[in-house]
Design an enzyme around this catalytic site. Sequence first.
Site, short mmCIF file in Angstrom:
data_model
loop_
_atom_site.label_atom_id
_atom_site.label_comp_id
_atom_site.label_asym_id
_atom_site.label_seq_id
_atom_site.Cartn_x
_atom_site.Cartn_y
_atom_site.Cartn_z
N ASN B 155 -37.01 21.71 15.43
CA ASN B 155 -38.13 22.40 16.07
C ASN B 155 -37.75 23.70 16.76
OD1 ASN B 155 -37.02 19.95 17.48
ND2 ASN B 155 -37.91 21.00 19.24
N GLN B 183 -41.94 18.58 12.19
CA GLN B 183 -41.97 20.02 11.93
C GLN B 183 -41.94 20.34 10.44
OE1 GLN B 183 -42.46 22.44 14.09
NE2 GLN B 183 -42.27 21.27 15.98
N SER B 203 -46.84 14.09 13.02
CA SER B 203 -47.74 14.36 14.14
C SER B 203 -48.87 15.27 13.64
CB SER B 203 -46.97 15.04 15.26
OG SER B 203 -47.84 15.38 16.31
N HIS B 205 -50.95 17.30 15.42
CA HIS B 205 -51.23 18.59 16.07
C HIS B 205 -50.30 19.73 15.66
CE1 HIS B 205 -48.20 18.87 19.46
NE2 HIS B 205 -48.08 17.58 19.20
N CYS B 329 -35.66 25.66 33.43
CA CYS B 329 -35.21 25.48 34.79
C CYS B 329 -35.38 24.03 35.20
CB CYS B 329 -36.03 26.35 35.75
SG CYS B 329 -35.05 27.65 36.49
C1 PLP Z 1 -39.47 17.49 15.88
C2 PLP Z 1 -40.50 16.91 16.79
N1 PLP Z 1 -40.56 15.58 16.97
C3 PLP Z 1 -41.48 15.01 17.76
C4 PLP Z 1 -42.41 15.77 18.43
C5 PLP Z 1 -43.40 15.09 19.33
O1 PLP Z 1 -44.64 14.93 18.70
P1 PLP Z 1 -45.94 14.64 19.58
O2 PLP Z 1 -46.21 15.88 20.35
O3 PLP Z 1 -47.01 14.34 18.57
O4 PLP Z 1 -45.65 13.46 20.43
C6 PLP Z 1 -42.40 17.16 18.27
C7 PLP Z 1 -43.35 18.03 18.97
O5 PLP Z 1 -43.18 18.46 20.08
C8 PLP Z 1 -41.41 17.74 17.44
O6 PLP Z 1 -41.33 19.07 17.27
#
Ligand code: PLP
Lengths: 152, 393
Positions: B155, B183, B203, B205, B329
Amino acid sequence: MAMYNDKVIDHFMNPHNVGEIEDASGIGTFGSPVCGDMMQMSIKVDDNGIITDAKFKTYGCGSAIASSSIATDMIIGKTCEEALKVTNDDVLRELGGLPSVKVHCSILSEQSIKAAIYDYAQKNGLEFEGLKDFDPNAEDHDESCELSDDEL
Amino acid sequence: MEERRQVYLDYSATTPVKQEVADEMIPYFTQNYGNASSIYSVGAVAKDALEKARGQVASLINAEPSEIIFTSGGTESDNWALIAMARKLKNKGRHIITSAIEHHAVLHTCQYLAKNEGFDITYVGVNSDGIVDPAEVEAAVRPDTILISIMFVNNEVGSIQPVEEIGAVAKKHGILFHTDAVQAAGNVPIDVKKIQADMLSLSAHKIYGPKGCGCLYVRRGVILPTYIHGGAQENKKRAGTENIPAIVGFGKAAEIAQRDFDRHVSHVKSLRDHFVERVLAEVPKTHYNGSREHRHPGNANITFEYVEGEAILLYLDFAGICASSGSACSSKSLQPSHVLTALGIPVELIHGSIRFTFGDMTTMEDVDYAVDQIKKIIARLREISSVSEEKGW
Ligand SMILES: Cc1ncc(COP(=O)(O)O)c(C=O)c1O
């Protein structure tokens, strides 16, 4: 920027006294880029021991820049002894507060004031009550940057 | 003064819900609000919608609908896969292999298992491009290894991991393989059969669907114990009244991600490439972090020397630009990103690293505006900075 008040925002977007005084009476730095912030402060002191000018350069976050800016404002016009009494809390109060995770970013301004006055004192063979406990090499001991213990 | 724009360049943090997706969701709030478990017809409508979405999500990753279990998002899917499987297999072994660049949803879950349940975790490192070497994964395998969890696409730096090779290593040694593909979805092709994944997290969103919704793929034949207990939903595997509007949105978003895959990838890639080319050419002392070749098409991660990330983000925000930084931070100090640290980037450079991620709604004008602003912002912050090219670090 919702976490910062307007005064803080104004001080990091339009910081006062940025730069380096060419014929400075004293110059000092505090912090390190590895730890996320480093401030350089230069001061001009007149024959009466009054700080007539102060300039800063800061590598760091918005809070570090804002604290640096306001700290220079706060010490201009003060005597060295008075400037040495400016604490981290005074800087925070003058800024109207910082988010709790950012409070540590304001510490460097207090230390940089001391570092600059220490340099001035060294060059002129002066001693200041407010520098009694000041360790000019403190930052060297701080390379670990106090890694937080809130990691799991 | 030029016009101030609002430019969102943080699509890896989250995406807006596409209108097409929202349009599908709305009736399930107001009209078709039934509980999918009920026997009357309003419930049956919800049930049908649920199953349609399951098919749409399954299709995106070449799975069977019965292998998709809806959850509250990527974080729950990761927690479930790791914790429930580790507990189930703890008498077989207590060793788990993961990577040093996982999202916190996997990383903190592994740390939790180590601290509280006696598991031993190996964190395989990455090369300077941010890529895991499958041979290193294989070298880490022990007789008591029960699970390998390596993400598909990182990510922060967008590095694409060799999940097919890692899946083959897992298969060869009879170890279960989980991958966090949050991702990857919509940005690289995902085929659960090719990567031989036993479990895979998604995910909604991140693919223009709603927040608080995701799924865990569990390969047929793999028995993953229940983690959220209660009702008999999701074939008794995950209790709780299904979030039908969100699941409908996730399904639609998955369908669009599959349908428009080529268009999406070429759009974000052309924006990203233009952005990177301009920034590296026009802003001195910048570095492009991560792999150029094996990379999420919409991810750019750039270090700006002599300036600190949060200060950059605040100035960007003032110019209407949203991005994110590699350091955060904490109460005592600035914590460098574990991902950039794993790539071997020096701490002071990590502090000046910013992630820009591009998406379907981003335009070339947005990108040019962002670069113009970045040039001014970096120059201004360098004037303020106590470190510089002349003075050095
Ligand atoms: C690689 C990765 N795994 C897991 C998540 C977490 O997903 P969610 O926001 O649906 O809990 C994210 C998003 O922040 C992500 O980028």
